[in-house]
Write a protein that holds these residues in place. Structure first.
Motif, mmCIF file in Angstrom:
data_model
loop_
_atom_site.group_PDB
_atom_site.id
_atom_site.type_symbol
_atom_site.label_atom_id
_atom_site.label_comp_id
_atom_site.label_asym_id
_atom_site.label_seq_id
_atom_site.Cartn_x
_atom_site.Cartn_y
_atom_site.Cartn_z
ATOM 1 N N VAL A 18 -50.905 79.139 51.601
ATOM 2 C CA VAL A 18 -51.784 80.292 51.367
ATOM 3 C C VAL A 18 -50.967 81.568 51.170
ATOM 4 N N ARG A 19 -49.819 81.621 51.863
ATOM 5 C CA ARG A 19 -48.967 82.810 51.748
ATOM 6 C C ARG A 19 -48.212 82.860 50.414
ATOM 7 N N HIS A 20 -48.333 81.798 49.593
ATOM 8 C CA HIS A 20 -47.765 81.834 48.238
ATOM 9 C C HIS A 20 -48.748 82.434 47.239
ATOM 10 N N ASP A 66 -50.720 92.595 59.461
ATOM 11 C CA ASP A 66 -50.736 91.645 58.335
ATOM 12 C C ASP A 66 -51.229 90.265 58.779
ATOM 13 N N ARG A 67 -50.861 89.838 59.962
ATOM 14 C CA ARG A 67 -51.347 88.534 60.448
ATOM 15 C C ARG A 67 -52.873 88.591 60.616
ATOM 16 N N ASP A 68 -53.373 89.703 61.141
ATOM 17 C CA ASP A 68 -54.827 89.873 61.287
ATOM 18 C C ASP A 68 -55.514 89.707 59.933
ATOM 19 N N GLU A 69 -54.963 90.353 58.925
ATOM 20 C CA GLU A 69 -55.571 90.304 57.585
ATOM 21 C C GLU A 69 -55.440 88.910 56.986
ATOM 22 N N ASN A 70 -54.282 88.286 57.186
ATOM 23 C CA ASN A 70 -54.079 86.902 56.730
ATOM 24 C C ASN A 70 -55.192 86.006 57.286
ATOM 25 N N LEU A 71 -55.424 86.116 58.577
ATOM 26 C CA LEU A 71 -56.379 85.213 59.228
ATOM 27 C C LEU A 71 -57.816 85.615 58.925
ATOM 28 N N LEU A 86 -47.296 77.215 67.745
ATOM 29 C CA LEU A 86 -46.033 77.813 67.306
ATOM 30 C C LEU A 86 -45.531 77.168 66.012
ATOM 31 N N SER A 87 -44.654 77.866 65.316
ATOM 32 C CA SER A 87 -43.966 77.275 64.177
ATOM 33 C C SER A 87 -43.211 76.037 64.669
ATOM 34 N N GLY A 88 -43.376 74.921 63.967
ATOM 35 C CA GLY A 88 -42.700 73.689 64.368
ATOM 36 C C GLY A 88 -43.449 72.883 65.408
ATOM 37 N N ILE A 93 -50.443 79.617 62.432
ATOM 38 C CA ILE A 93 -50.003 79.918 63.801
ATOM 39 C C ILE A 93 -51.149 80.580 64.558
ATOM 40 N N SER A 94 -51.801 81.551 63.898
ATOM 41 C CA SER A 94 -52.928 82.304 64.483
ATOM 42 C C SER A 94 -52.638 82.655 65.950
ATOM 43 N N PRO A 95 -51.739 83.630 66.160
ATOM 44 C CA PRO A 95 -51.152 83.828 67.501
ATOM 45 C C PRO A 95 -52.042 84.497 68.547
HETATM 46 N N1 LIG Z 1 -41.888 86.161 61.563
HETATM 47 C C1 LIG Z 1 -42.451 84.954 61.438
HETATM 48 N N2 LIG Z 1 -43.186 84.456 62.464
HETATM 49 C C2 LIG Z 1 -43.759 83.240 62.324
HETATM 50 N N3 LIG Z 1 -43.677 82.448 61.213
HETATM 51 C C3 LIG Z 1 -42.932 82.928 60.174
HETATM 52 C C4 LIG Z 1 -42.304 84.181 60.248
HETATM 53 N N4 LIG Z 1 -41.647 84.382 59.068
HETATM 54 C C5 LIG Z 1 -41.872 83.293 58.300
HETATM 55 N N5 LIG Z 1 -42.651 82.417 58.959
HETATM 56 C C6 LIG Z 1 -43.158 81.172 58.339
HETATM 57 O O1 LIG Z 1 -44.541 81.424 58.083
HETATM 58 C C7 LIG Z 1 -45.367 80.410 58.620
HETATM 59 C C8 LIG Z 1 -46.508 80.985 59.465
HETATM 60 O O2 LIG Z 1 -47.479 81.570 58.670
HETATM 61 P P1 LIG Z 1 -48.974 81.724 59.205
HETATM 62 O O3 LIG Z 1 -49.762 82.267 58.071
HETATM 63 O O4 LIG Z 1 -49.412 80.445 59.803
HETATM 64 O O5 LIG Z 1 -48.789 82.823 60.370
HETATM 65 S S1 LIG Z 1 -49.920 83.682 61.091
HETATM 66 O O6 LIG Z 1 -51.026 82.766 61.447
HETATM 67 O O7 LIG Z 1 -50.375 84.730 60.165
HETATM 68 O O8 LIG Z 1 -49.268 84.242 62.282
HETATM 69 C C9 LIG Z 1 -44.489 79.570 59.519
HETATM 70 O O9 LIG Z 1 -44.811 78.248 59.158
HETATM 71 P P2 LIG Z 1 -45.069 77.083 60.234
HETATM 72 O O10 LIG Z 1 -43.679 76.718 60.660
HETATM 73 O O11 LIG Z 1 -45.716 76.010 59.408
HETATM 74 O O12 LIG Z 1 -45.919 77.562 61.346
HETATM 75 C C10 LIG Z 1 -43.055 79.937 59.169
HETATM 76 O O13 LIG Z 1 -42.509 78.940 58.350
#
Ligand SMILES: Nc1ncnc2c1ncn2[C@@H]1O[C@H](COP(=O)(O)OS(=O)(=O)O)[C@@H](OP(=O)(O)O)[C@H]1O
Ligand SMILES: Nc1ncnc2c1ncn2[C@@H]1O[C@H](COP(=O)(O)OP(=O)(O)O)[C@@H](O)[C@H]1O
Length: 205
Positions: free
Chosen positions: A63-65, A77-82, A32-34, A104-106
């Motif tokens: 990478v998202r920058h 979009d998450r699928d494509e990101n990963l 999870l984030s955090g 996160i790769s959920p």
């Molecule tokens: N909607 C939503 N859900 C989850 N996270 C969000 C969202 N919007 C922005 N963020 C920020 O984006 C970081 C996660 O990006 P990822 O590329 O790791 O996500 S994923 O693997 O494609 O699901 C994540 O960073 P981390 O906190 O480092 O995990 C967040 O800061």
């Protein structure tokens, strides 16, 4: 794609790895984030780099920058990101590097798709199992607060799913123990499987 033929090159992954004196591998941090992905992957890269390993850390936020700046957080979009990250990591492993990634790769499917790009033993999934309540209490970027207030949609753990891995190579809860102990746990795992040369770590102190 049928008119495109793979061109084999004489310098292959094995020779690149031999030149660097290491086994290329991908350490895939998911959670999870955090949950502590960036912190643990960063500290681990530091330890490996200081010991002389050739490393690279791919981090979701970074990478998202660039590579994935056109993508959001819908399931598609998450699928494509990963998918992109998996392919980039594959090139880096092919270049002989020890690669760490923090996404996160959920979903299990997304993670298994990346795993399938690699030889057995070259993809090591590290699940940051830190509970949602702990991640939410940390909330270093204030994103959970916004997600609870409905200001961010599709937020993982709140309004979008996270599927817990059922066969991760390592599971670490960053709410327990300290960072140094968690770094050592991953290094011990890599050394026990002879993925990394433990004598290099000892020499680095
Ligand atoms: N909607 C939503 N859900 C989850 N996270 C969000 C969202 N919007 C922005 N963020 C920020 O984006 C970081 C996660 O990006 P990822 O590329 O790791 O996500 S994923 O693997 O494609 O699901 C994540 O960073 P981390 O906190 O480092 O995990 C967040 O800061
Ligand atoms: N190993 C750890 N032990 C204790 N707290 C941690 C640890 N790793 C991270 N944290 C805390 O959690 C917060 C989020 O960590 P971070 O690495 O940014 O997570 P993620 O990359 O999964 O979003 C940090 O700001 C820090 O306060």
């Amino acid at each position: 794609m049928s008119n495109i033929v793979w061109h084999p090159h004489s310098i292959d992954q094995k020779s690149r790895a031999q030149q660097k004196g290491q086994n290329p591998v991908l350490l895939w941090f998911t959670g999870l984030s955090g949950s502590g992905k960036s912190t643990l992957a960063g500290a681990l890269e530091h330890a490996l780099f200081d010991a002389g390993f050739h490393t690279y850390l791919l981090d979701g936020d970074n990478v998202r920058h660039g590579l994935c700046e056109d993508l959001g957080f819908s399931a598609v979009d998450r699928d494509e990101n990963l998918r992109r990250v998996g392919e980039v990591a594959k090139l880096m492993v092919d270049a002989g590097l020890v690669v760490l990634s923090a996404f996160i790769s959920p979903t299990k499917e997304e993670r298994d798709r990346v795993r399938a790009l690699f030889e057995a033993g070259q993809f090591i999934e590290v699940h940051l199992s830190t509970q949602l309540a702990v991640c939410e209490a940390r909330d270093p970027k204030g994103l959970y607060k916004k997600a609870r207030a409905g200001e961010i949609k599709d937020f993982t753990g709140i309004s979008a799913p996270y599927e817990v891995p059922d066969a991760a190579e390592l599971t670490i809860d960053t709410d327990k123990g300290d960072l140094a102990t968690q770094v050592t746990a991953v290094l011990d795992y890599l050394a026990a499987l002879q993925i990394i040369d433990a004598s290099k770590l000892k020499a680095a102190g």
